[in-house]
Motif scaffolding. Structure first.
Motif, PDB file in Angstrom:
ATOM      1  N   PRO A 191      45.167  61.085  52.493  1.00  0.00           N
ATOM      2  CA  PRO A 191      43.216  61.660  53.400  1.00  0.00           C
ATOM      3  C   PRO A 191      42.837  62.362  52.055  1.00  0.00           C
ATOM      4  O   PRO A 191      41.623  62.856  52.245  1.00  0.00           O
ATOM      5  CB  PRO A 191      44.847  62.777  54.395  1.00  0.00           C
ATOM      6  CG  PRO A 191      45.632  62.598  54.059  1.00  0.00           C
ATOM      7  CD  PRO A 191      46.186  61.574  53.598  1.00  0.00           C
ATOM      8  N   ILE A 192      44.272  63.295  51.345  1.00  0.00           N
ATOM      9  CA  ILE A 192      43.526  64.631  50.486  1.00  0.00           C
ATOM     10  C   ILE A 192      42.340  63.253  49.072  1.00  0.00           C
ATOM     11  O   ILE A 192      41.289  63.555  49.049  1.00  0.00           O
ATOM     12  CB  ILE A 192      44.578  65.470  49.379  1.00  0.00           C
ATOM     13  CG1 ILE A 192      44.712  66.039  50.497  1.00  0.00           C
ATOM     14  CG2 ILE A 192      43.914  65.634  48.174  1.00  0.00           C
ATOM     15  CD1 ILE A 192      46.357  67.112  50.171  1.00  0.00           C
ATOM     16  N   SER A 193      42.874  62.485  49.040  1.00  0.00           N
ATOM     17  CA  SER A 193      42.484  61.471  47.749  1.00  0.00           C
ATOM     18  C   SER A 193      41.238  60.817  48.202  1.00  0.00           C
ATOM     19  O   SER A 193      40.506  60.987  48.015  1.00  0.00           O
ATOM     20  CB  SER A 193      43.316  60.490  46.960  1.00  0.00           C
ATOM     21  OG  SER A 193      44.638  60.839  46.562  1.00  0.00           O
ATOM     22  N   HIS A 194      41.274  60.371  49.514  1.00  0.00           N
ATOM     23  CA  HIS A 194      39.947  59.750  50.287  1.00  0.00           C
ATOM     24  C   HIS A 194      38.823  61.028  50.305  1.00  0.00           C
ATOM     25  O   HIS A 194      37.626  60.920  50.090  1.00  0.00           O
ATOM     26  CB  HIS A 194      40.747  59.424  51.464  1.00  0.00           C
ATOM     27  CG  HIS A 194      39.353  58.061  52.323  1.00  0.00           C
ATOM     28  ND1 HIS A 194      37.761  58.479  52.719  1.00  0.00           N
ATOM     29  CD2 HIS A 194      38.520  57.010  51.866  1.00  0.00           C
ATOM     30  CE1 HIS A 194      37.771  58.117  53.158  1.00  0.00           C
ATOM     31  NE2 HIS A 194      37.822  56.441  52.529  1.00  0.00           N
ATOM     32  N   THR A 195      39.078  62.279  50.096  1.00  0.00           N
ATOM     33  CA  THR A 195      38.693  62.981  50.980  1.00  0.00           C
ATOM     34  C   THR A 195      37.360  63.529  49.326  1.00  0.00           C
ATOM     35  O   THR A 195      36.497  63.709  49.430  1.00  0.00           O
ATOM     36  CB  THR A 195      38.785  64.072  51.619  1.00  0.00           C
ATOM     37  OG1 THR A 195      39.752  64.070  53.046  1.00  0.00           O
ATOM     38  CG2 THR A 195      38.194  65.247  51.843  1.00  0.00           C
ATOM     39  N   ILE A 196      38.984  63.613  49.081  1.00  0.00           N
ATOM     40  CA  ILE A 196      38.190  64.345  46.890  1.00  0.00           C
ATOM     41  C   ILE A 196      36.665  63.083  46.567  1.00  0.00           C
ATOM     42  O   ILE A 196      36.256  63.316  46.529  1.00  0.00           O
ATOM     43  CB  ILE A 196      39.342  64.077  46.011  1.00  0.00           C
ATOM     44  CG1 ILE A 196      40.128  65.244  46.732  1.00  0.00           C
ATOM     45  CG2 ILE A 196      38.555  63.927  44.617  1.00  0.00           C
ATOM     46  CD1 ILE A 196      41.250  65.321  45.607  1.00  0.00           C
ATOM     47  N   PHE A 197      37.413  61.524  46.857  1.00  0.00           N
ATOM     48  CA  PHE A 197      36.334  60.472  46.391  1.00  0.00           C
ATOM     49  C   PHE A 197      35.338  60.839  47.860  1.00  0.00           C
ATOM     50  O   PHE A 197      33.910  60.868  46.484  1.00  0.00           O
ATOM     51  CB  PHE A 197      36.718  59.345  46.916  1.00  0.00           C
ATOM     52  CG  PHE A 197      36.676  57.907  46.506  1.00  0.00           C
ATOM     53  CD1 PHE A 197      35.847  57.984  45.150  1.00  0.00           C
ATOM     54  CD2 PHE A 197      35.676  57.190  47.624  1.00  0.00           C
ATOM     55  CE1 PHE A 197      35.312  56.475  45.379  1.00  0.00           C
ATOM     56  CE2 PHE A 197      34.363  55.896  47.737  1.00  0.00           C
ATOM     57  CZ  PHE A 197      34.364  55.579  46.535  1.00  0.00           C
ATOM     58  N   ARG A 198      35.414  60.700  48.944  1.00  0.00           N
ATOM     59  CA  ARG A 198      33.742  61.210  49.514  1.00  0.00           C
ATOM     60  C   ARG A 198      33.048  62.625  48.811  1.00  0.00           C
ATOM     61  O   ARG A 198      31.896  62.315  49.040  1.00  0.00           O
ATOM     62  CB  ARG A 198      33.842  61.566  50.842  1.00  0.00           C
ATOM     63  CG  ARG A 198      34.515  59.862  51.829  1.00  0.00           C
ATOM     64  CD  ARG A 198      34.647  60.154  52.640  1.00  0.00           C
ATOM     65  NE  ARG A 198      34.743  61.257  53.771  1.00  0.00           N
ATOM     66  CZ  ARG A 198      35.911  62.081  54.374  1.00  0.00           C
ATOM     67  NH1 ARG A 198      37.206  61.130  54.102  1.00  0.00           N
ATOM     68  NH2 ARG A 198      36.254  63.354  54.633  1.00  0.00           N
ATOM     69  N   LEU A 199      34.080  63.064  48.516  1.00  0.00           N
ATOM     70  CA  LEU A 199      33.149  64.860  48.097  1.00  0.00           C
ATOM     71  C   LEU A 199      33.145  64.445  46.924  1.00  0.00           C
ATOM     72  O   LEU A 199      31.782  65.035  46.299  1.00  0.00           O
ATOM     73  CB  LEU A 199      34.316  65.735  48.235  1.00  0.00           C
ATOM     74  CG  LEU A 199      34.228  67.222  47.605  1.00  0.00           C
ATOM     75  CD1 LEU A 199      32.531  68.152  49.379  1.00  0.00           C
ATOM     76  CD2 LEU A 199      34.994  68.408  47.744  1.00  0.00           C
TER      77      LEU A 199
END
Length: 177
Positions: free
Chosen positions: A31-39
């Protein structure tokens, strides 16, 4: 299914903090990696909108920041400073040159090389770039207290350190450990 970052991480999401894109089930273990990608994607998109108004594309302003601060530099040094690759830097410098923001001049210490230097036109652009970055910072951190901004910066720096360490310690960071 669209989930907020906190729902993906297992917490209860607050109203208005929902992700704008569906979170694939396969991203559930990161979830953190996915959020970093989106951010990162959203940040670059907004930066592009703001920079376009002053005639720049994302990344070009960073090259200009280095040139304004350090003065004329070899292209290879810009590649190192930006953690870029030669082909990308060649395109970036060419576009900045075509726009009139940089020029090439002979390197006085090596006649085979040239230096990339900011032009007077680019110096006039500096204040606009600073305004864009200030606006981008304000948008990105809206609603955060000073303490929350400090904590966010410390957390992001730690994430960056982790990724840098992983990149230098293992040539294949995708291998299972």
């Amino acid at each position: 299914m669209v989930q907020s970052a906190s729902e993906t991480a297992g917490g209860a999401g607050e109203a208005g903090q929902e992700a704008t894109v569906p979170v694939p089930a396969a991203a559930g273990s990161g979830p953190i990696s996915h959020t970093i990608f989106r951010l990162a994607r959203l940040h670059r998109m907004l930066a592009g909108q703001l920079l376009r108004r002053i005639g720049l594309h994302p990344g070009q302003e960073l090259v200009m920041m280095h040139l304004w601060e350090l003065g004329a530099r070899r292209q290879a040094e810009l590649v190192r400073l930006m953690d870029s690759d030669a082909a990308t830097m060649t395109r970036t410098v060419r576009r900045l040159e075509q726009a009139g923001f940089v020029r090439r001049c002979p390197d006085p210490t090596d006649k085979r090389a040239s230096l990339i230097e900011p032009t007077a036109a680019s110096h006039a652009l500096r204040r606009e770039v600073e305004r864009v970055w200030s606006r981008l910072e304000d948008i990105s951190t809206a609603g955060l207290s000073d303490d929350e901004r400090t904590e966010a910066l410390l957390t992001l720096e730690r994430l960056e350190q982790n990724l840098v360490q992983a990149a230098v310690s293992s040539p294949d960071t995708t291998a299972e450990q």
